[in-house]
Design a protein around this motif. Structure first.
Motif, PDB file in Angstrom:
ATOM      1  N   MET A   5       0.825  -1.203   0.000  1.00 41.66           N
ATOM      2  CA  MET A   5       0.000   0.000   0.000  1.00 41.66           C
ATOM      3  C   MET A   5       0.860   1.255   0.000  1.00 41.66           C
ATOM      4  O   MET A   5       0.388   2.334   0.340  1.00 41.66           O
ATOM      5  CB  MET A   5      -0.945  -0.009   1.209  1.00 41.66           C
ATOM      6  CG  MET A   5      -1.968  -1.139   1.158  1.00 41.66           C
ATOM      7  SD  MET A   5      -3.175  -1.081   2.494  1.00 41.66           S
ATOM      8  CE  MET A   5      -4.130   0.371   2.022  1.00 41.66           C
ATOM      9  N   ALA A   6       2.110   1.105  -0.402  1.00 42.91           N
ATOM     10  CA  ALA A   6       3.037   2.236  -0.494  1.00 42.91           C
ATOM     11  C   ALA A   6       3.144   3.001   0.818  1.00 42.91           C
ATOM     12  O   ALA A   6       3.217   4.225   0.838  1.00 42.91           O
ATOM     13  CB  ALA A   6       2.619   3.176  -1.627  1.00 42.91           C
ATOM     14  N   ASN A   7       3.131   2.249   1.940  1.00 48.45           N
ATOM     15  CA  ASN A   7       3.284   2.878   3.255  1.00 48.45           C
ATOM     16  C   ASN A   7       4.740   3.254   3.508  1.00 48.45           C
ATOM     17  O   ASN A   7       5.646   2.502   3.180  1.00 48.45           O
ATOM     18  CB  ASN A   7       2.850   1.923   4.376  1.00 48.45           C
ATOM     19  CG  ASN A   7       1.358   1.796   4.496  1.00 48.45           C
ATOM     20  OD1 ASN A   7       0.712   1.196   3.658  1.00 48.45           O
ATOM     21  ND2 ASN A   7       0.819   2.359   5.559  1.00 48.45           N
ATOM     22  N   TYR A   8       4.922   4.389   4.152  1.00 50.33           N
ATOM     23  CA  TYR A   8       6.238   4.747   4.657  1.00 50.33           C
ATOM     24  C   TYR A   8       6.341   4.361   6.128  1.00 50.33           C
ATOM     25  O   TYR A   8       5.403   4.565   6.909  1.00 50.33           O
ATOM     26  CB  TYR A   8       6.494   6.247   4.526  1.00 50.33           C
ATOM     27  CG  TYR A   8       6.872   6.688   3.134  1.00 50.33           C
ATOM     28  CD1 TYR A   8       8.016   6.194   2.526  1.00 50.33           C
ATOM     29  CD2 TYR A   8       6.096   7.610   2.446  1.00 50.33           C
ATOM     30  CE1 TYR A   8       8.375   6.610   1.253  1.00 50.33           C
ATOM     31  CE2 TYR A   8       6.448   8.026   1.176  1.00 50.33           C
ATOM     32  CZ  TYR A   8       7.586   7.531   0.586  1.00 50.33           C
ATOM     33  OH  TYR A   8       7.945   7.928  -0.677  1.00 50.33           O
ATOM     34  N   VAL A   9       7.486   3.803   6.507  1.00 46.45           N
ATOM     35  CA  VAL A   9       7.827   3.540   7.893  1.00 46.45           C
ATOM     36  C   VAL A   9       9.083   4.344   8.194  1.00 46.45           C
ATOM     37  O   VAL A   9      10.051   4.295   7.430  1.00 46.45           O
ATOM     38  CB  VAL A   9       8.082   2.039   8.146  1.00 46.45           C
ATOM     39  CG1 VAL A   9       8.527   1.796   9.578  1.00 46.45           C
ATOM     40  CG2 VAL A   9       6.836   1.227   7.829  1.00 46.45           C
ATOM     41  N   TYR A  10       9.073   5.099   9.300  1.00 48.71           N
ATOM     42  CA  TYR A  10      10.191   5.976   9.608  1.00 48.71           C
ATOM     43  C   TYR A  10      10.887   5.533  10.891  1.00 48.71           C
ATOM     44  O   TYR A  10      10.237   5.226  11.899  1.00 48.71           O
ATOM     45  CB  TYR A  10       9.715   7.422   9.773  1.00 48.71           C
ATOM     46  CG  TYR A  10       9.108   8.012   8.514  1.00 48.71           C
ATOM     47  CD1 TYR A  10       9.916   8.514   7.501  1.00 48.71           C
ATOM     48  CD2 TYR A  10       7.727   8.068   8.343  1.00 48.71           C
ATOM     49  CE1 TYR A  10       9.365   9.063   6.346  1.00 48.71           C
ATOM     50  CE2 TYR A  10       7.166   8.614   7.195  1.00 48.71           C
ATOM     51  CZ  TYR A  10       7.984   9.106   6.203  1.00 48.71           C
ATOM     52  OH  TYR A  10       7.428   9.641   5.064  1.00 48.71           O
ATOM     53  N   LEU A  11      12.211   5.517  10.863  1.00 46.39           N
ATOM     54  CA  LEU A  11      13.029   5.276  12.046  1.00 46.39           C
ATOM     55  C   LEU A  11      13.774   6.566  12.381  1.00 46.39           C
ATOM     56  O   LEU A  11      14.447   7.144  11.522  1.00 46.39           O
ATOM     57  CB  LEU A  11      14.043   4.160  11.789  1.00 46.39           C
ATOM     58  CG  LEU A  11      13.599   2.724  12.063  1.00 46.39           C
ATOM     59  CD1 LEU A  11      14.667   1.756  11.560  1.00 46.39           C
ATOM     60  CD2 LEU A  11      13.325   2.493  13.539  1.00 46.39           C
ATOM     61  N   ILE A  12      13.635   7.010  13.614  1.00 51.52           N
ATOM     62  CA  ILE A  12      14.330   8.207  14.087  1.00 51.52           C
ATOM     63  C   ILE A  12      15.322   7.740  15.140  1.00 51.52           C
ATOM     64  O   ILE A  12      14.943   7.108  16.132  1.00 51.52           O
ATOM     65  CB  ILE A  12      13.337   9.214  14.699  1.00 51.52           C
ATOM     66  CG1 ILE A  12      12.130   9.422  13.780  1.00 51.52           C
ATOM     67  CG2 ILE A  12      14.035  10.534  14.982  1.00 51.52           C
ATOM     68  CD1 ILE A  12      10.995  10.183  14.426  1.00 51.52           C
ATOM     69  N   VAL A  13      16.594   8.049  14.940  1.00 44.92           N
ATOM     70  CA  VAL A  13      17.645   7.468  15.782  1.00 44.92           C
ATOM     71  C   VAL A  13      18.470   8.556  16.464  1.00 44.92           C
ATOM     72  O   VAL A  13      18.894   9.522  15.820  1.00 44.92           O
ATOM     73  CB  VAL A  13      18.573   6.565  14.951  1.00 44.92           C
ATOM     74  CG1 VAL A  13      19.647   5.938  15.844  1.00 44.92           C
ATOM     75  CG2 VAL A  13      17.778   5.482  14.225  1.00 44.92           C
ATOM     76  N   ASP A  14      18.676   8.387  17.762  1.00 44.69           N
ATOM     77  CA  ASP A  14      19.651   9.187  18.495  1.00 44.69           C
ATOM     78  C   ASP A  14      20.987   8.477  18.350  1.00 44.69           C
ATOM     79  O   ASP A  14      21.213   7.422  18.950  1.00 44.69           O
ATOM     80  CB  ASP A  14      19.247   9.293  19.971  1.00 44.69           C
ATOM     81  CG  ASP A  14      20.317   9.971  20.820  1.00 44.69           C
ATOM     82  OD1 ASP A  14      21.154  10.695  20.242  1.00 44.69           O
ATOM     83  OD2 ASP A  14      20.319   9.766  22.045  1.00 44.69           O
ATOM     84  N   THR A  15      21.864   9.019  17.542  1.00 41.84           N
ATOM     85  CA  THR A  15      23.094   8.313  17.185  1.00 41.84           C
ATOM     86  C   THR A  15      24.054   8.168  18.364  1.00 41.84           C
ATOM     87  O   THR A  15      24.935   7.300  18.328  1.00 41.84           O
ATOM     88  CB  THR A  15      23.810   9.033  16.031  1.00 41.84           C
ATOM     89  OG1 THR A  15      24.048  10.404  16.401  1.00 41.84           O
ATOM     90  CG2 THR A  15      22.966   8.989  14.763  1.00 41.84           C
ATOM     91  N   LYS A  16      23.900   8.986  19.397  1.00 38.33           N
ATOM     92  CA  LYS A  16      24.790   8.870  20.555  1.00 38.33           C
ATOM     93  C   LYS A  16      24.383   7.713  21.457  1.00 38.33           C
ATOM     94  O   LYS A  16      25.210   6.886  21.845  1.00 38.33           O
ATOM     95  CB  LYS A  16      24.816  10.183  21.336  1.00 38.33           C
ATOM     96  CG  LYS A  16      25.521  11.316  20.596  1.00 38.33           C
ATOM     97  CD  LYS A  16      25.623  12.560  21.457  1.00 38.33           C
ATOM     98  CE  LYS A  16      26.370  13.668  20.718  1.00 38.33           C
ATOM     99  NZ  LYS A  16      26.482  14.899  21.553  1.00 38.33           N
TER     100      LYS A  16
END
Length: 287
Positions: A5-16
């Motif tokens: 269904m052309a869904n976007y999944v987003y990952l937001i990462v604190d790199t520290k």
């Protein structure tokens, strides 16, 4: 991106701290999300959902959609089982709990102004209540504490590029959607818009661009009572507000992907990549 269904999944990462937050991670490949995190040494602490629909949250599908078969998609339940805190709009929480087979109190309710901290950083993901597509639809705004610009806005099925979420569903509210779009239009024009579906190219936009090209947002702004903020006038709108042109944007996406295939065949996929990916440098410019 969930292909079906052309869904976007987003990952937001604190790199520290290596801690991550996932946005709209249900419905398709939850194991794949965790696999990506494991390969990079990231740990998902929180899962945020913009609204209740199964393509975003997973869960048991209505039998009228499955030909009478029992079909359950991975999603919220799997995140809970892995010890991840799950957050959903207050008005959608009961429906998500039911379709996921979970107790209501397990899911954390999101309200206007609710925030989730990203790892150990000074970055917070703030909740904007944007009902219309569903009663509990929300958007998530990512800002660092030292930035006065618009940051990044995850809009789910409230705001698409050049369009908006459906308002013809039984639980939808066209006037609430108009008020929500009008409200979003008042955010900083530099706010980066990341929608819930790949219904148009490029894969991202900005509030300023949407005010210029998005007919749905333009109608919402035009029908707002400027003296009282985002209150919609009493003028009837249902007959005048056209449904989003999903077929049109679907055709556009088809042609974009066809061009990508041609580029890959010719050994040149960079044009598509530049068009349809949010680069790290673009995100970094917002913090």
């Amino acid at each position: 991106m969930a292909y079906q269904m052309a869904n976007y999944v987003y990952l937001i990462v604190d790199t520290k701290s290596k801690k991550a937050v996932v946005v709209d991670g249900g419905g398709w490949d939850v194991d794949g999300i965790f696999s990506i995190c494991e390969k990079n040494g990231w740990a998902i602490t929180d899962a945020l959902f913009t609204h209740r629909h199964f393509d975003h949250t997973g869960g048991k599908l209505p039998k009228m959609m499955t030909g009478g078969r029992d079909v359950t998609l991975p999603g919220v339940s799997e995140f809970v089982q892995k010890g991840v805190r799950v957050h959903i709009g207050e008005e959608d929480r009961a429906a998500v709990a039911k379709q996921s087979g979970l107790r209501l109190e397990i899911l954390m309710a999101l309200r206007e102004g609710s925030s989730v901290r990203l790892g150990d950083s000074d970055v917070f993901i703030n909740t904007l209540a944007t009902p219309g597509h569903t009663p509990g639809s929300v958007c998530f705004q990512l800002n660092s504490t030292n930035n006065t610009e618009g940051g990044v806005l995850f809009t789910g099925d409230t705001l698409f590029i050049g369009s908006c979420g459906r308002v013809d569903l039984p639980e939808s509210d066209v006037n609430a959607m108009l008020a929500s779009l009008a409200r979003l239009s008042r955010l900083s024009p530099t706010t980066l818009v990341l929608p819930g579906h790949n219904y148009a190219a490029p894969a991202h936009s900005s509030i300023g661009q949407e005010k210029e090209i998005n007919m749905m947002m333009q109608q919402a702004v035009a029908r707002s009572d400027k003296s009282t903020g985002a209150r919609i006038s009493s003028e009837p709108v249902c007959a005048l507000l056209p449904l989003p042109d999903y077929l049109g944007v679907a055709r556009s996406v088809f042609h974009i992907y066809k061009q990508r295939d041609n580029n890959e065949t010719n050994g040149n996929a960079s044009a598509f990549d530049d068009c349809c990916r949010v680069k790290a440098s673009q995100l970094e410019s917002h913090f």
